[in-house]
Design an enzyme around this catalytic site. Structure first.
Site, short mmCIF file in Angstrom:
data_model
loop_
_atom_site.label_atom_id
_atom_site.label_comp_id
_atom_site.label_asym_id
_atom_site.label_seq_id
_atom_site.Cartn_x
_atom_site.Cartn_y
_atom_site.Cartn_z
N TYR A 109 0.86 -1.18 0.00
CA TYR A 109 0.00 0.00 0.00
C TYR A 109 0.91 1.24 0.00
CZ TYR A 109 -2.57 3.84 2.10
OH TYR A 109 -3.08 5.08 2.38
N ASP A 182 -0.33 -7.51 7.26
CA ASP A 182 -1.39 -6.51 7.12
C ASP A 182 -2.60 -7.26 6.57
OD1 ASP A 182 -3.17 -4.57 6.21
OD2 ASP A 182 -1.57 -3.14 5.75
N LYS A 207 -11.29 0.16 7.06
CA LYS A 207 -11.79 -0.58 5.91
C LYS A 207 -12.87 -1.59 6.33
CE LYS A 207 -8.82 2.00 3.87
NZ LYS A 207 -7.56 2.07 4.51
C1 LIG Z 1 -3.60 -2.40 3.13
C2 LIG Z 1 -3.60 -1.11 3.91
N1 LIG Z 1 -2.85 -1.00 5.02
C3 LIG Z 1 -2.81 0.14 5.75
C4 LIG Z 1 -3.53 1.25 5.35
C5 LIG Z 1 -3.41 2.52 6.16
O1 LIG Z 1 -4.54 2.69 6.96
P1 LIG Z 1 -5.16 4.13 7.37
O2 LIG Z 1 -5.58 4.80 6.09
O3 LIG Z 1 -6.30 3.76 8.27
O4 LIG Z 1 -4.07 4.87 8.05
C6 LIG Z 1 -4.33 1.19 4.21
C7 LIG Z 1 -5.11 2.37 3.79
O5 LIG Z 1 -5.64 2.40 2.70
C8 LIG Z 1 -4.37 -0.02 3.47
O6 LIG Z 1 -5.10 -0.14 2.36
#
Ligand SMILES: Cc1ncc(COP(=O)(O)O)c(C=O)c1O
Length: 387
Positions: A109, A182, A207
């Site tokens: 990401y 993740d 999400k």
């Molecule tokens: C796979 C993944 N990990 C981490 C994150 C980061 O999360 P946040 O936007 O809640 O900080 C995202 C955000 O889109 C994500 O898609």
């Protein structure tokens, strides 16, 4: 839900609804109140009620969420943060020191890559990208003695590559490193990495866990109590915690996670069926397709294949941008995992921060977060948008 019931592992849906909170002993409230308080009355100096002292350290609404997500991931302890990236940064500081090294996905990401490349690197933490679908390549990226974390996403964002969690845990542990997964794209309903050997699960609870696009949050779940102690210390010392309102919304979302995920998967399968036979669509990327290189591994470690679908269009970047701008039921927007369907162009949007790096994504790629609307409406919308 009592500790004993938790240990005897009630079903996923039962844990989602009950774990982390007992009806309030005074009022019987079945849902935890939003404890909008910063501090707590002490019964004499140091006489804390239930261990609550100050809401950065702990807050009962957050405690309920943390207990719930730990039960869903089958971990020992859960920790809730202000965002997914806040959770990630806290974990890095709890486990790494300047001079250490981490392996990250070569299609991570964009925000995670930016955190490692632009923030952690400046503090002396080096990183190497490797493909999560190739445990040998991950092993080669490890710097013996220096690599503290092997960090993966599976499925990855946005290319939906699949990492074999058990195999990668073995690779990480052989090198004395921790495997961090993740699990944002799968959610704890579809995949529980700690049961497959991972040491830490990371979530952007923004999400699927929250599920309604109304709250930003993050979580860590661990199974080792020493590591939990380190994370707890850093959570309090850094202070990027989830507030009580956000914790309450996320906990409410988790209660319906199983139902939502089933519908996300049903709808994604319908959309994939449609896209794979469309003349203006090139590759359709979905781990549920037998042609997906990670299908067999996904079948082994996931309950179903999720609500995220990526595809490439035949008309290049301009066509991809047009498709994103023409849909009406799919909303053009960043983020994913909510009840409403979203469409986006990763190259210009979520992954703009990796442009020009080895993590750059194809310009003709479109990413869908397939929601839980009527499947026929989603297919008709895409048909119109593809022209
Ligand atoms: C796979 C993944 N990990 C981490 C994150 C980061 O999360 P946040 O936007 O809640 O900080 C995202 C955000 O889109 C994500 O898609």
């Amino acid at each position: 839900m009592s500790e004993q019931q938790h240990r005897h592992k009630a079903g996923f849906e039962t844990r989602a609804i009950h774990a982390g909170y007992e009806p309030d002993p005074t009022t019987g409230a079945v849902i935890p109140p939003i404890y909008a308080t910063s501090t707590y009355k002490q019964d004499g100096v140091g006489g804390l009620r239930g261990g609550y002292e100050y809401s950065r350290s702990a807050n009962p609404t957050r405690t309920a969420l943390e207990g719930n997500i730990a039960a869903l991931e089958e971990g020992e302890r859960g920790f809730a943060f202000a965002s997914g990236l806040a959770a990630e940064d806290t974990l890095v500081r709890a486990t790494c020191r300047p001079g250490d090294h981490v392996v990250i996905p070569d299609d991570a990401y964009g925000g995670t890559f930016r955190l490692f490349d632009k923030v952690e690197k400046a503090w002396g933490l080096d990183h190497s990208p490797a493909p999560v679908s190739d445990p040998d390549a991950v092993a080669r990226a490890i710097q013996p003695g220096e690599t503290k974390l092997v960090w993966i996403e599976t499925p990855t964002n946005p290319l939906l590559n699949i990492g074999d969690i058990a195999a990668l845990a073995a690779v990480a542990h052989d090198a004395g490193a921790l495997l961090v997964v993740d699990n944002t794209f799968a959610s704890p309903y579809l995949q529980q990495p700690l049961t497959l050997g991972a040491d830490v699960v990371v979530h952007s609870t923004t999400k699927y866990c929250g599920g309604h696009s109304d709250v930003v949050g993050g979580a860590l779940v661990v199974r080792d109590l020493d590591l939990a102690e380190q994370v707890e210390f850093h959570q309090n010392a850094i202070g990027a915690v989830a507030g009580p309102f956000d914790s309450w919304l996320t906990l409410r979302g988790l209660k319906t996670l199983a139902l939502r995920m089933e519908r996300h998967c049903d709808n994604a399968e319908r959309v994939v069926d449609f896209l794979t036979s469309h003349p203006k669509v090139g590759d359709v990327i979905y781990p549920g397709l037998e042609t997906h290189p990670g299908h067999e591994v996904a079948q082994r470690q996931m309950r179903r294949y999720g609500g995220m679908v990526s595809f490439r269009v035949t008309g290049g970047e301009q066509h991809a941008l047009q498709v994103c701008e023409r849909t009406e039921v799919f909303t053009l927007g960043e983020s994913l995992g909510g009840v409403e369907s979203l469409i986006e162009h990763p190259g210009r949007m979520t992954h703009a921060s990796v442009a020009g790096t080895e993590l750059e994504v194809p310009a003709d790629l479109v990413r869908l977060s397939v929601g839980i609307e009527t499947a026929d409406d989603l297919v008709a919308d895409l048909e119109r948008a593809l022209g």
